[in-house]
Design a protein around this motif. Structure first.
Motif, PDB file in Angstrom:
ATOM      1  N   LEU A   1     -26.773  -5.155 -22.157  1.00 20.00           N
ATOM      2  CA  LEU A   1     -26.994  -4.599 -20.710  1.00 20.00           C
ATOM      3  C   LEU A   1     -25.759  -5.176 -19.835  1.00 20.00           C
ATOM      4  CD1 LEU A   1     -30.702  -4.590 -20.352  1.00 20.00           C
ATOM      5  CD2 LEU A   1     -29.128  -2.726 -21.292  1.00 20.00           C
ATOM      6  N   ALA A   2     -24.900  -4.311 -19.121  1.00 22.42           N
ATOM      7  CA  ALA A   2     -23.675  -4.910 -18.135  1.00 22.42           C
ATOM      8  C   ALA A   2     -24.069  -4.390 -17.002  1.00 22.42           C
ATOM      9  CB  ALA A   2     -22.557  -4.210 -18.840  1.00 22.42           C
ATOM     10  N   ASP A   3     -24.959  -3.228 -16.467  1.00 22.23           N
ATOM     11  CA  ASP A   3     -24.916  -2.820 -15.482  1.00 22.23           C
ATOM     12  C   ASP A   3     -26.318  -3.239 -14.951  1.00 22.23           C
ATOM     13  OD1 ASP A   3     -22.838  -1.263 -15.818  1.00 22.23           O
ATOM     14  OD2 ASP A   3     -23.917   0.770 -16.315  1.00 22.23           O
ATOM     15  N   CYS A   4     -27.031  -3.369 -15.752  1.00 22.87           N
ATOM     16  CA  CYS A   4     -28.520  -4.032 -15.207  1.00 22.87           C
ATOM     17  C   CYS A   4     -28.748  -5.551 -15.072  1.00 22.87           C
ATOM     18  CB  CYS A   4     -29.544  -3.659 -16.044  1.00 22.87           C
ATOM     19  SG  CYS A   4     -29.593  -1.845 -16.224  1.00 22.87           S
ATOM     20  N   ALA A   5     -29.304  -5.940 -13.921  1.00 26.76           N
ATOM     21  CA  ALA A   5     -29.500  -7.357 -13.862  1.00 26.76           C
ATOM     22  C   ALA A   5     -30.596  -7.750 -12.949  1.00 26.76           C
ATOM     23  CB  ALA A   5     -28.158  -7.990 -13.113  1.00 26.76           C
ATOM     24  N   LEU A   6     -31.572  -8.873 -13.050  1.00 25.85           N
ATOM     25  CA  LEU A   6     -32.062  -9.165 -12.269  1.00 25.85           C
ATOM     26  C   LEU A   6     -31.499 -10.552 -11.643  1.00 25.85           C
ATOM     27  CD1 LEU A   6     -35.151  -9.576 -10.969  1.00 25.85           C
ATOM     28  CD2 LEU A   6     -35.585 -11.199 -12.849  1.00 25.85           C
ATOM     29  N   LEU A   7     -31.324 -10.301 -10.118  1.00 23.37           N
ATOM     30  CA  LEU A   7     -30.231 -11.282  -9.531  1.00 23.37           C
ATOM     31  C   LEU A   7     -30.834 -12.519  -8.940  1.00 23.37           C
ATOM     32  CD1 LEU A   7     -28.043  -8.278  -7.901  1.00 23.37           C
ATOM     33  CD2 LEU A   7     -27.661  -9.720  -9.785  1.00 23.37           C
ATOM     34  N   ASP A   8     -32.164 -12.393  -8.588  1.00 23.02           N
ATOM     35  CA  ASP A   8     -32.624 -13.440  -7.702  1.00 23.02           C
ATOM     36  C   ASP A   8     -34.205 -13.147  -7.727  1.00 23.02           C
ATOM     37  OD1 ASP A   8     -32.616 -15.370  -5.811  1.00 23.02           O
ATOM     38  OD2 ASP A   8     -32.290 -14.173  -3.853  1.00 23.02           O
ATOM     39  N   ARG A   9     -34.687 -14.195  -7.205  1.00 25.08           N
ATOM     40  CA  ARG A   9     -36.320 -14.271  -6.818  1.00 25.08           C
ATOM     41  C   ARG A   9     -36.637 -13.455  -5.883  1.00 25.08           C
ATOM     42  NH1 ARG A   9     -38.064 -18.862  -7.470  1.00 25.08           N
ATOM     43  NH2 ARG A   9     -39.827 -18.992  -6.579  1.00 25.08           N
ATOM     44  N   VAL A  10     -37.776 -13.030  -5.695  1.00 19.04           N
ATOM     45  CA  VAL A  10     -38.426 -12.186  -4.602  1.00 19.04           C
ATOM     46  C   VAL A  10     -38.407 -13.027  -3.196  1.00 19.04           C
ATOM     47  CG1 VAL A  10     -40.154 -10.775  -3.850  1.00 19.04           C
ATOM     48  CG2 VAL A  10     -40.008 -10.906  -6.087  1.00 19.04           C
ATOM     49  N   ARG A  11     -37.873 -12.551  -2.324  1.00 22.18           N
ATOM     50  CA  ARG A  11     -37.657 -13.203  -0.923  1.00 22.18           C
ATOM     51  C   ARG A  11     -38.362 -12.161   0.069  1.00 22.18           C
ATOM     52  NH1 ARG A  11     -34.473 -17.711  -1.801  1.00 22.18           N
ATOM     53  NH2 ARG A  11     -33.141 -17.721  -3.460  1.00 22.18           N
ATOM     54  N   ASP A  12     -39.058 -12.931   1.143  1.00 27.15           N
ATOM     55  CA  ASP A  12     -39.338 -11.961   2.120  1.00 27.15           C
ATOM     56  C   ASP A  12     -37.939 -11.746   3.252  1.00 27.15           C
ATOM     57  OD1 ASP A  12     -42.000 -11.398   1.851  1.00 27.15           O
ATOM     58  OD2 ASP A  12     -42.882 -13.199   3.259  1.00 27.15           O
ATOM     59  N   GLU A  13     -37.293 -12.722   3.152  1.00 23.61           N
ATOM     60  CA  GLU A  13     -36.178 -12.748   4.009  1.00 23.61           C
ATOM     61  C   GLU A  13     -34.984 -13.022   3.209  1.00 23.61           C
ATOM     62  OE1 GLU A  13     -36.036 -14.801   7.583  1.00 23.61           O
ATOM     63  OE2 GLU A  13     -38.140 -14.058   8.312  1.00 23.61           O
ATOM     64  N   ARG A  14     -33.870 -11.977   3.094  1.00 24.95           N
ATOM     65  CA  ARG A  14     -32.737 -12.268   2.217  1.00 24.95           C
ATOM     66  C   ARG A  14     -31.563 -12.469   3.013  1.00 24.95           C
ATOM     67  NH1 ARG A  14     -32.008 -11.878  -2.814  1.00 24.95           N
ATOM     68  NH2 ARG A  14     -34.100 -10.908  -3.059  1.00 24.95           N
ATOM     69  N   GLY A  15     -31.147 -13.636   3.257  1.00 21.46           N
ATOM     70  CA  GLY A  15     -29.845 -14.042   4.012  1.00 21.46           C
ATOM     71  C   GLY A  15     -28.486 -13.889   3.494  1.00 21.46           C
ATOM     72  N   PRO A  16     -27.586 -14.375   4.163  1.00 23.37           N
ATOM     73  CA  PRO A  16     -26.044 -14.039   3.655  1.00 23.37           C
ATOM     74  C   PRO A  16     -25.882 -15.180   2.361  1.00 23.37           C
ATOM     75  CG  PRO A  16     -26.123 -15.076   5.759  1.00 23.37           C
ATOM     76  CD  PRO A  16     -27.538 -14.655   5.475  1.00 23.37           C
ATOM     77  N   GLN A  17     -26.744 -16.082   2.395  1.00 27.79           N
ATOM     78  CA  GLN A  17     -26.493 -17.093   1.233  1.00 27.79           C
ATOM     79  C   GLN A  17     -27.223 -16.765   0.021  1.00 27.79           C
ATOM     80  OE1 GLN A  17     -28.504 -17.193   3.818  1.00 27.79           O
ATOM     81  NE2 GLN A  17     -30.291 -18.655   3.499  1.00 27.79           N
ATOM     82  N   HIS A  18     -27.902 -15.316   0.133  1.00 25.15           N
ATOM     83  CA  HIS A  18     -28.679 -15.067  -1.281  1.00 25.15           C
ATOM     84  C   HIS A  18     -27.900 -14.033  -1.741  1.00 25.15           C
ATOM     85  CE1 HIS A  18     -32.224 -16.603   1.415  1.00 25.15           C
ATOM     86  NE2 HIS A  18     -31.722 -17.658   0.635  1.00 25.15           N
ATOM     87  N   PRO A  19     -28.408 -13.711  -2.959  1.00 21.75           N
ATOM     88  CA  PRO A  19     -27.690 -12.250  -3.523  1.00 21.75           C
ATOM     89  C   PRO A  19     -28.198 -11.468  -2.515  1.00 21.75           C
ATOM     90  CG  PRO A  19     -28.843 -13.579  -5.484  1.00 21.75           C
ATOM     91  CD  PRO A  19     -28.961 -14.363  -4.057  1.00 21.75           C
ATOM     92  N   PRO A  20     -27.242 -10.138  -2.570  1.00 27.17           N
ATOM     93  CA  PRO A  20     -27.762  -9.001  -1.685  1.00 27.17           C
ATOM     94  C   PRO A  20     -29.006  -8.071  -1.966  1.00 27.17           C
ATOM     95  CG  PRO A  20     -25.778  -8.457  -3.149  1.00 27.17           C
ATOM     96  CD  PRO A  20     -26.211  -9.988  -3.269  1.00 27.17           C
ATOM     97  N   MET A  21     -29.504  -8.061  -3.068  1.00 28.12           N
ATOM     98  CA  MET A  21     -30.367  -7.277  -3.537  1.00 28.12           C
ATOM     99  C   MET A  21     -31.230  -8.222  -4.855  1.00 28.12           C
ATOM    100  SD  MET A  21     -28.148  -4.568  -5.683  1.00 28.12           S
ATOM    101  CE  MET A  21     -26.580  -4.836  -4.298  1.00 28.12           C
ATOM    102  N   LEU A  22     -32.472  -7.796  -4.732  1.00 28.97           N
ATOM    103  CA  LEU A  22     -33.290  -8.431  -5.928  1.00 28.97           C
ATOM    104  C   LEU A  22     -32.734  -7.974  -7.466  1.00 28.97           C
ATOM    105  CD1 LEU A  22     -35.922 -10.054  -7.139  1.00 28.97           C
ATOM    106  CD2 LEU A  22     -37.260  -7.818  -6.666  1.00 28.97           C
ATOM    107  N   SER A  23     -32.393  -6.746  -7.637  1.00 28.17           N
ATOM    108  CA  SER A  23     -31.773  -6.391  -8.865  1.00 28.17           C
ATOM    109  C   SER A  23     -30.976  -5.168  -8.835  1.00 28.17           C
ATOM    110  CB  SER A  23     -32.898  -5.928  -9.903  1.00 28.17           C
ATOM    111  OG  SER A  23     -33.713  -4.694  -9.591  1.00 28.17           O
ATOM    112  N   ARG A  24     -30.017  -4.834  -9.817  1.00 26.80           N
ATOM    113  CA  ARG A  24     -29.331  -3.682  -9.901  1.00 26.80           C
ATOM    114  C   ARG A  24     -29.351  -2.996 -11.354  1.00 26.80           C
ATOM    115  NH1 ARG A  24     -25.256  -5.396 -12.853  1.00 26.80           N
ATOM    116  NH2 ARG A  24     -24.305  -7.540 -12.519  1.00 26.80           N
TER     117      ARG A  24
END
Length: 270
Positions: free
Chosen positions: A126-149
């Motif tokens: 899988l090249a397009d699909c990814a889990l990018l981060d943990r779940v966050r209430d607040e997503r800041g500039p220091q975090h991946p921009p989304m949970l998954s794509r």
């Protein structure tokens, strides 16, 4: 049958959608299927694959305890309102499958690590699909921009492979789909089948369904497999629009998702 899904330039609404024959993986219909969009909680499926793989390989004890912790994560899930401070890893996986539980997701990620999920995702091709981060209430500039794509082409393909038992091995595939069959969110495409949202692990009216949804501001996604009468369809529909856009866009998306599900049902009955 599926043309209800269409981009809306005025609303800046974009779709990625794909329907495959689940038994063969053959694409039956697609709309910008290679377009990569945010998929919110759909990416949790990749975590469940890694957990099931470790269970099957003996790398992780199903009864290993995971702690809820004190990280505030609201929205989807039940663990945030439960008394239990710890759960077995297998029960945490069930919560992710059933109610997309955010605290259980983070607890399992703490157990196996995001890098391991990424390696398994890559091993699946899988090249397009990814889990990018943990779940966050607040997503800041220091975090991946989304949970998954992900793209609908890959996600429908993954669903078909899970159906056929081709994700790692048949046992791992069956465990993951078993967890996802507990899912209670039939608010999108899956709502077209008229199943009991709280109890559809067994066939109802000859229909068998498992799915995983993703919901976030400006994101709705539904991925799964529906089977009836000896036919099975793997589907993925992802919608993305600016979260500050028209309040009616969400209603339009949900209506289109339901109509897409009607198309799936009609295709099964054809």
């Amino acid at each position: 049958m599926f043309e209800v899904l269409a981009d809306d330039p005025e609303a800046r609404l974009h779709w990625s959608a794909c329907v495959r024959d689940a038994a063969s993986g053959t694409v039956l219909w697609s709309y910008h299927a290679d377009r990569v969009l945010p998929t919110a909680s759909v990416g949790k499926v990749l975590l469940l694959v890694e957990i099931a793989r470790r269970f099957a390989g003996g790398e992780l004890d199903r009864r290993a305890l995971v702690d809820r912790g004190d990280e505030p994560v609201a929205d989807s899930g039940l663990w945030q309102v439960m008394d239990a401070a710890s759960l077995t890893a297998s029960d945490a996986a069930r919560l992710v499958g059933a109610v997309s539980d955010n605290l259980a997701t983070n607890a399992l990620l703490d157990l196996v690590g995001l890098d391991a999920v990424s390696r398994t995702t890559a091993a699946l091709g899988l090249a397009d699909c990814a889990l990018l981060d943990r779940v966050r209430d607040e997503r800041g500039p220091q975090h991946p921009p989304m949970l998954s794509r992900g793209s609908a082409a890959e996600l429908a393909g993954l669903a078909a492979r899970l159906h056929r038992g081709d994700v790692v091995d048949p046992g791992v595939s069956a465990e993951v789909t078993g967890w996802l069959a507990l899912g209670t969110d039939l608010s999108m495409a899956a709502g077209a089948f008229g199943l009991d949202p709280l109890a559809h692990r067994e066939p109802d009216r000859g229909i068998r369904l498992w799915n995983k949804t993703g919901t976030d501001a400006g994101v709705r996604a539904d991925v799964g497999v529906v089977a009836a009468g000896g036919r099975s369809l793997a589907f993925a529909a992802i919608a993305h629009w600016p979260d500050h856009g028209s309040p009616g866009t969400r209603d339009d998306v949900l209506a289109a998702m339901r109509a897409f599900g009607d198309g799936l049902r009609a295709r099964l009955a054809a």
